[in-house]
Design a protein around this motif. Sequence first.
Motif, PDB file in Angstrom:
ATOM      1  N   THR A 290       0.837  -1.201   0.000  1.00  0.00           N
ATOM      2  CA  THR A 290       0.000   0.000   0.000  1.00  0.00           C
ATOM      3  C   THR A 290       0.872   1.252   0.000  1.00  0.00           C
ATOM      4  N   GLU A 291       1.930   1.222   0.795  1.00  0.00           N
ATOM      5  CA  GLU A 291       2.843   2.369   0.829  1.00  0.00           C
ATOM      6  C   GLU A 291       3.401   2.653  -0.566  1.00  0.00           C
TER       7      GLU A 291
ATOM      8  N   LEU B 180       1.277   9.787  -5.054  1.00  0.00           N
ATOM      9  CA  LEU B 180       1.745  11.111  -4.644  1.00  0.00           C
ATOM     10  C   LEU B 180       2.774  11.656  -5.632  1.00  0.00           C
ATOM     11  N   ALA B 181       3.676  10.805  -6.099  1.00  0.00           N
ATOM     12  CA  ALA B 181       4.694  11.233  -7.069  1.00  0.00           C
ATOM     13  C   ALA B 181       4.025  11.762  -8.330  1.00  0.00           C
ATOM     14  N   GLY B 182       2.936  11.131  -8.737  1.00  0.00           N
ATOM     15  CA  GLY B 182       2.187  11.600  -9.898  1.00  0.00           C
ATOM     16  C   GLY B 182       1.591  12.985  -9.686  1.00  0.00           C
TER      17      GLY B 182
ATOM     18  N   HIS C 259      -3.131  10.158   3.523  1.00  0.00           N
ATOM     19  CA  HIS C 259      -3.162   9.715   2.122  1.00  0.00           C
ATOM     20  C   HIS C 259      -3.334   8.194   2.031  1.00  0.00           C
ATOM     21  N   ALA C 260      -2.684   7.453   2.930  1.00  0.00           N
ATOM     22  CA  ALA C 260      -2.792   5.990   2.920  1.00  0.00           C
ATOM     23  C   ALA C 260      -4.226   5.548   3.233  1.00  0.00           C
ATOM     24  N   TRP C 261      -4.867   6.214   4.200  1.00  0.00           N
ATOM     25  CA  TRP C 261      -6.254   5.870   4.527  1.00  0.00           C
ATOM     26  C   TRP C 261      -7.195   6.235   3.383  1.00  0.00           C
ATOM     27  N   GLU C 262      -6.916   7.345   2.693  1.00  0.00           N
ATOM     28  CA  GLU C 262      -7.732   7.707   1.526  1.00  0.00           C
ATOM     29  C   GLU C 262      -7.608   6.627   0.448  1.00  0.00           C
TER      30      GLU C 262
END
Length: 183
Positions: A87-88, A95-97, A113-116
């Motif tokens: 997931t990470e 995020l990089a995108g 962001h991980a929970w989203e």
Amino acid sequence: MELASKYNPADVEGKWYQYWLDNKLFSSKPDGREPYTVVIPPPNVTGVLHMGHMLNNTIQDILIRRARMEGKNACWVPGTDHASIATEAKVVNKLAGQGIKKTDLTRDEFLKHAWEWTEEHGGIILKQLRKLGASCDWDRTAFTMDEERSESVIKVFVDLYNKGLIYRGVRMVNWDPKALTAL
């Protein structure tokens, strides 16, 4: 009534599966019958069903349905796993995108962001299993990072540590040069 010359699953399967769900035919409550429980080895929240999942879940579904027909109190428990490392990687790529580097975020910001990601992608495999007619007790669906399971994991780790069965120390099992973390 005329029968169709070809079987059309869309005319039949959705209707009957909904009937089974509406009538709680996959639900299990403790009673005097012999219990028979299978817990799905939880698929992670990063993807979709693959052939390995399908083989595993088909066998489990057969075993649960057989146990029901034998009169056992059969319970097939569905759930998903956080698959933290996978997931990470997915979140870091997303995020990089967007032009955001993980190192520019605080832990709490990254976890948001991980929970989203989990909320957006976490139920895909379970929805696919429903579409395939899996006879899970859907009211028991769990996620390995939900509050109840997280508390249980912490309790067990603390207990194992206090008993001297596990230890904490500076050890590196494996280094991931992309995620910059020890695995």
